[in-house]
Design a protein around this motif. Sequence first.
Motif, PDB file in Angstrom:
ATOM      1  N   THR A  17       6.349  -2.018 -18.676  1.00  0.00           N
ATOM      2  CA  THR A  17       6.210  -0.952 -17.688  1.00  0.00           C
ATOM      3  C   THR A  17       4.736  -0.610 -17.565  1.00  0.00           C
ATOM      4  O   THR A  17       4.064  -0.358 -18.566  1.00  0.00           O
ATOM      5  N   ALA A  18       4.244  -0.622 -16.349  1.00  0.00           N
ATOM      6  CA  ALA A  18       2.839  -0.299 -16.085  1.00  0.00           C
ATOM      7  C   ALA A  18       2.780   1.034 -15.341  1.00  0.00           C
ATOM      8  O   ALA A  18       3.500   1.247 -14.376  1.00  0.00           O
ATOM      9  N   THR A  19       1.891   1.899 -15.792  1.00  0.00           N
ATOM     10  CA  THR A  19       1.769   3.225 -15.180  1.00  0.00           C
ATOM     11  C   THR A  19       0.304   3.544 -14.931  1.00  0.00           C
ATOM     12  O   THR A  19      -0.556   3.233 -15.744  1.00  0.00           O
ATOM     13  N   VAL A  20       0.035   4.138 -13.808  1.00  0.00           N
ATOM     14  CA  VAL A  20      -1.307   4.604 -13.489  1.00  0.00           C
ATOM     15  C   VAL A  20      -1.274   6.123 -13.392  1.00  0.00           C
ATOM     16  O   VAL A  20      -0.326   6.707 -12.868  1.00  0.00           O
ATOM     17  N   ARG A  21      -2.292   6.758 -13.941  1.00  0.00           N
ATOM     18  CA  ARG A  21      -2.430   8.221 -13.890  1.00  0.00           C
ATOM     19  C   ARG A  21      -3.781   8.536 -13.274  1.00  0.00           C
ATOM     20  O   ARG A  21      -4.791   7.914 -13.616  1.00  0.00           O
ATOM     21  N   TRP A  22      -3.797   9.502 -12.374  1.00  0.00           N
ATOM     22  CA  TRP A  22      -5.043   9.877 -11.718  1.00  0.00           C
ATOM     23  C   TRP A  22      -5.019  11.352 -11.364  1.00  0.00           C
ATOM     24  O   TRP A  22      -3.969  12.002 -11.378  1.00  0.00           O
ATOM     25  N   LEU A  23      -6.188  11.879 -11.034  1.00  0.00           N
ATOM     26  CA  LEU A  23      -6.323  13.266 -10.617  1.00  0.00           C
ATOM     27  C   LEU A  23      -6.642  13.323  -9.133  1.00  0.00           C
ATOM     28  O   LEU A  23      -7.426  12.514  -8.628  1.00  0.00           O
ATOM     29  N   ASP A  24      -6.051  14.282  -8.447  1.00  0.00           N
ATOM     30  CA  ASP A  24      -6.398  14.512  -7.054  1.00  0.00           C
ATOM     31  C   ASP A  24      -7.884  14.868  -6.982  1.00  0.00           C
ATOM     32  O   ASP A  24      -8.360  15.706  -7.753  1.00  0.00           O
ATOM     33  N   ARG A  43      -7.663  18.381  -8.587  1.00  0.00           N
ATOM     34  CA  ARG A  43      -7.587  17.900  -9.972  1.00  0.00           C
ATOM     35  C   ARG A  43      -6.164  17.909 -10.508  1.00  0.00           C
ATOM     36  O   ARG A  43      -5.950  17.878 -11.724  1.00  0.00           O
ATOM     37  N   THR A  44      -5.181  17.937  -9.635  1.00  0.00           N
ATOM     38  CA  THR A  44      -3.784  17.853 -10.059  1.00  0.00           C
ATOM     39  C   THR A  44      -3.480  16.424 -10.511  1.00  0.00           C
ATOM     40  O   THR A  44      -3.814  15.471  -9.800  1.00  0.00           O
ATOM     41  N   PRO A  45      -2.856  16.243 -11.698  1.00  0.00           N
ATOM     42  CA  PRO A  45      -2.560  14.888 -12.161  1.00  0.00           C
ATOM     43  C   PRO A  45      -1.324  14.304 -11.476  1.00  0.00           C
ATOM     44  O   PRO A  45      -0.384  15.025 -11.140  1.00  0.00           O
ATOM     45  N   HIS A  46      -1.337  13.011 -11.258  1.00  0.00           N
ATOM     46  CA  HIS A  46      -0.210  12.280 -10.683  1.00  0.00           C
ATOM     47  C   HIS A  46      -0.025  10.981 -11.449  1.00  0.00           C
ATOM     48  O   HIS A  46      -0.978  10.454 -12.035  1.00  0.00           O
ATOM     49  N   ARG A  63       0.834  -1.203   0.000  1.00  0.00           N
ATOM     50  CA  ARG A  63       0.000   0.000   0.000  1.00  0.00           C
ATOM     51  C   ARG A  63       0.869   1.253   0.000  1.00  0.00           C
ATOM     52  O   ARG A  63       1.930   1.287   0.645  1.00  0.00           O
ATOM     53  N   PRO A  64       0.433   2.312  -0.686  1.00  0.00           N
ATOM     54  CA  PRO A  64       1.188   3.563  -0.643  1.00  0.00           C
ATOM     55  C   PRO A  64       0.998   4.256   0.700  1.00  0.00           C
ATOM     56  O   PRO A  64       0.034   3.995   1.426  1.00  0.00           O
ATOM     57  N   ASP A  65       1.912   5.150   1.020  1.00  0.00           N
ATOM     58  CA  ASP A  65       1.823   5.882   2.289  1.00  0.00           C
ATOM     59  C   ASP A  65       0.708   6.924   2.275  1.00  0.00           C
ATOM     60  O   ASP A  65       0.008   7.114   3.260  1.00  0.00           O
ATOM     61  N   GLY A  66       0.565   7.616   1.145  1.00  0.00           N
ATOM     62  CA  GLY A  66      -0.443   8.661   1.065  1.00  0.00           C
ATOM     63  C   GLY A  66      -1.462   8.353  -0.012  1.00  0.00           C
ATOM     64  O   GLY A  66      -1.634   7.202  -0.429  1.00  0.00           O
ATOM     65  N   ASP A  67      -2.176   9.387  -0.476  1.00  0.00           N
ATOM     66  CA  ASP A  67      -3.146   9.193  -1.550  1.00  0.00           C
ATOM     67  C   ASP A  67      -2.412   8.789  -2.826  1.00  0.00           C
ATOM     68  O   ASP A  67      -1.249   9.115  -3.026  1.00  0.00           O
ATOM     69  N   GLY A  68      -3.130   8.124  -3.695  1.00  0.00           N
ATOM     70  CA  GLY A  68      -2.508   7.647  -4.918  1.00  0.00           C
ATOM     71  C   GLY A  68      -2.452   6.129  -4.937  1.00  0.00           C
ATOM     72  O   GLY A  68      -3.242   5.453  -4.281  1.00  0.00           O
ATOM     73  N   PHE A  69      -1.511   5.591  -5.693  1.00  0.00           N
ATOM     74  CA  PHE A  69      -1.453   4.158  -5.923  1.00  0.00           C
ATOM     75  C   PHE A  69      -0.038   3.619  -5.749  1.00  0.00           C
ATOM     76  O   PHE A  69       0.945   4.319  -6.001  1.00  0.00           O
ATOM     77  N   SER A  70       0.039   2.360  -5.350  1.00  0.00           N
ATOM     78  CA  SER A  70       1.250   1.580  -5.536  1.00  0.00           C
ATOM     79  C   SER A  70       1.038   0.725  -6.786  1.00  0.00           C
ATOM     80  O   SER A  70      -0.093   0.424  -7.162  1.00  0.00           O
ATOM     81  N   LEU A 119     -13.102   9.459  -1.766  1.00  0.00           N
ATOM     82  CA  LEU A 119     -12.360   9.203  -2.991  1.00  0.00           C
ATOM     83  C   LEU A 119     -10.908   9.612  -2.800  1.00  0.00           C
ATOM     84  O   LEU A 119     -10.625  10.661  -2.212  1.00  0.00           O
ATOM     85  N   THR A 120      -9.997   8.790  -3.297  1.00  0.00           N
ATOM     86  CA  THR A 120      -8.588   9.168  -3.293  1.00  0.00           C
ATOM     87  C   THR A 120      -8.074   9.449  -4.697  1.00  0.00           C
ATOM     88  O   THR A 120      -7.006  10.030  -4.851  1.00  0.00           O
ATOM     89  N   ALA A 121      -8.834   9.050  -5.719  1.00  0.00           N
ATOM     90  CA  ALA A 121      -8.383   9.269  -7.091  1.00  0.00           C
ATOM     91  C   ALA A 121      -9.583   9.420  -8.014  1.00  0.00           C
ATOM     92  O   ALA A 121     -10.543   8.649  -7.931  1.00  0.00           O
ATOM     93  N   ARG A 122      -9.517  10.407  -8.867  1.00  0.00           N
ATOM     94  CA  ARG A 122     -10.533  10.594  -9.903  1.00  0.00           C
ATOM     95  C   ARG A 122      -9.912  10.327 -11.276  1.00  0.00           C
ATOM     96  O   ARG A 122      -8.729  10.550 -11.505  1.00  0.00           O
ATOM     97  N   ASP A 123     -10.766   9.870 -12.190  1.00  0.00           N
ATOM     98  CA  ASP A 123     -10.364   9.654 -13.591  1.00  0.00           C
ATOM     99  C   ASP A 123      -9.053   8.886 -13.693  1.00  0.00           C
ATOM    100  O   ASP A 123      -8.137   9.266 -14.431  1.00  0.00           O
ATOM    101  N   ALA A 124      -8.977   7.800 -12.950  1.00  0.00           N
ATOM    102  CA  ALA A 124      -7.759   6.988 -12.946  1.00  0.00           C
ATOM    103  C   ALA A 124      -7.723   6.088 -14.174  1.00  0.00           C
ATOM    104  O   ALA A 124      -8.697   5.416 -14.503  1.00  0.00           O
TER     105      ALA A 124
END
Length: 534
Positions: free
Chosen positions: A437-444, A448-451, A146-153, A369-374
């Motif tokens: 390589t696998a990548t996930v993109r989401w918005l706060d 709405r900041t992308p990560h 699990r990640p420490d904060g919001d977002g994904f591992s 919610l921790t992620a939008r439009d993931a």
Amino acid sequence: MNRYGIHGERGRRGTTALLALTLAGGLLLTGCGGTDDASNGAKDTAADSRGGSGPMPAPDRPRGEGEQRYDGGTSSGGARESVEGEKNGDSREIAPDPDYLSTFALDVDTASYGYARRTLSEGRLPDPSTVRPEEFVNSFRQDYERPDGDGFSVTVDGARTDDEDWSLVRVGLATRPAERQSERPPAALTFVIDVSGSMAEPGRLDLAQEALGTMTDRLRDDDSVAIVTFSDEAETVLPMTRLGDRRGRVHDAIDGLEPMESTNLGAGVETGYETAVEGRREGATNRVVLVSDALANTGDTDADTILERVATERREHGITLFGVGVGSDYGDALMERLADKGDGHTTYVSTTEDAREVFSAQLPRNIELTARDAKAQVAFDPETVAEFRLVGYDNRQVADEDFRDDRVDGGEVGPGHTVTALYAVRTRSGADGHLATATVRWLDPDSRTPHEESGDVETDALDGSVWDADHGLRVTATAAYFADALRTSDGDGSLPGAPGLRELSELADRLADRTEDEDVRELADTIQEADRLV
């Protein structure tokens, strides 16, 4: 999202391109999104973009509207140049071959597996059109880091199948653990409850009433609840009410629900969203919870019209939808589309235990919610991969070039969730080194900041049989092979290394004995029932 078959004799792309991809952040991976038109995402497009030389027959079912097939070279809209990276502030000069990309929106739905279990328990095989492999796979807990904060591992692993050169590669995404009830934002929940005549069947309205009553006692004082019912017409039984010392009013409204006449689902959805908008609370999670068998038979029964209402309220007010399906006859496709349009997800309940889990555990966990439009994107290495196929996610596809277009809809994910995507991958003979390589993109959810977050896997991760892999990968493989078997007429499945249902039942039975996991035991029993019926 795209499923690709790659021609085994295509020219290899040099390691320079791969290094450029890696240094520039790659092209990303994910899975749990929706079905929309091109302006709002790619959620309603079902595709099988396999091609190439490998023996990967698709299940015997019609191709969806807008479905595309890729045989190498170009893809929809022509080749994907590196300008995508430039317009997103990405300095890479070389983009990977588009035929080696797979892009999809994240999905945490589980309704398909629950409904299949219900159907099989009644002695019937589920309609193949209701079987979505990703929902079978995502019905089981995984122990990803699990990640420490919001977002994904991002976790990527895999193992060999019994077919030569074919492997199963698992992409696992996880959010942080769910916070305690006291630490989450308040919730404003509008329950839209089907009280049509069909809901009188045992295990429908009575099940919902019992579970809603339990949930009401477990919500916080600063949460709010509204109740809308619908049969031939819709009615707001309880306007948005802050719980506090008013729980008795909510219980009275729930206890007073009685089955009536027809199913005007359109009126229920419209009134439900009107009530949710009127009671919308700033700083709270505003959600519509639809409890229905989704069998619309009066009023507005046009799915597109109903769906547009959901999509409009989602866009204008940020109100998301959680669909809870009930009943032996169930409008699976409509419920799933409603949830997709409403930036939410679906589940299915058939027992008291299911209902309590959904309303007392899943729903509170999904309030935040921790992620939008993931979205996720997997870039396979053409030096080591000959062809690949994504298992499921047929209606969660996203065009590869839209991965970093944040106007394109993805999936909404909360804390405590895991998302799993499984690929069948044929490696090149003697392949060694980087695989994908696998990548996930989401918005706060707020800013709405992308990560983005990425993970890699090497070919040496595929050593060993999938049936000797760790518990999580074996469960994933078992669930995927089971769904695949249910989508074919003879029950043998089309995935590489697919065991027959009899062998799969035995494998699942041994796995359940070894793990002593109640969910895996239930899976083994369900496979055994399917084998008996086939």
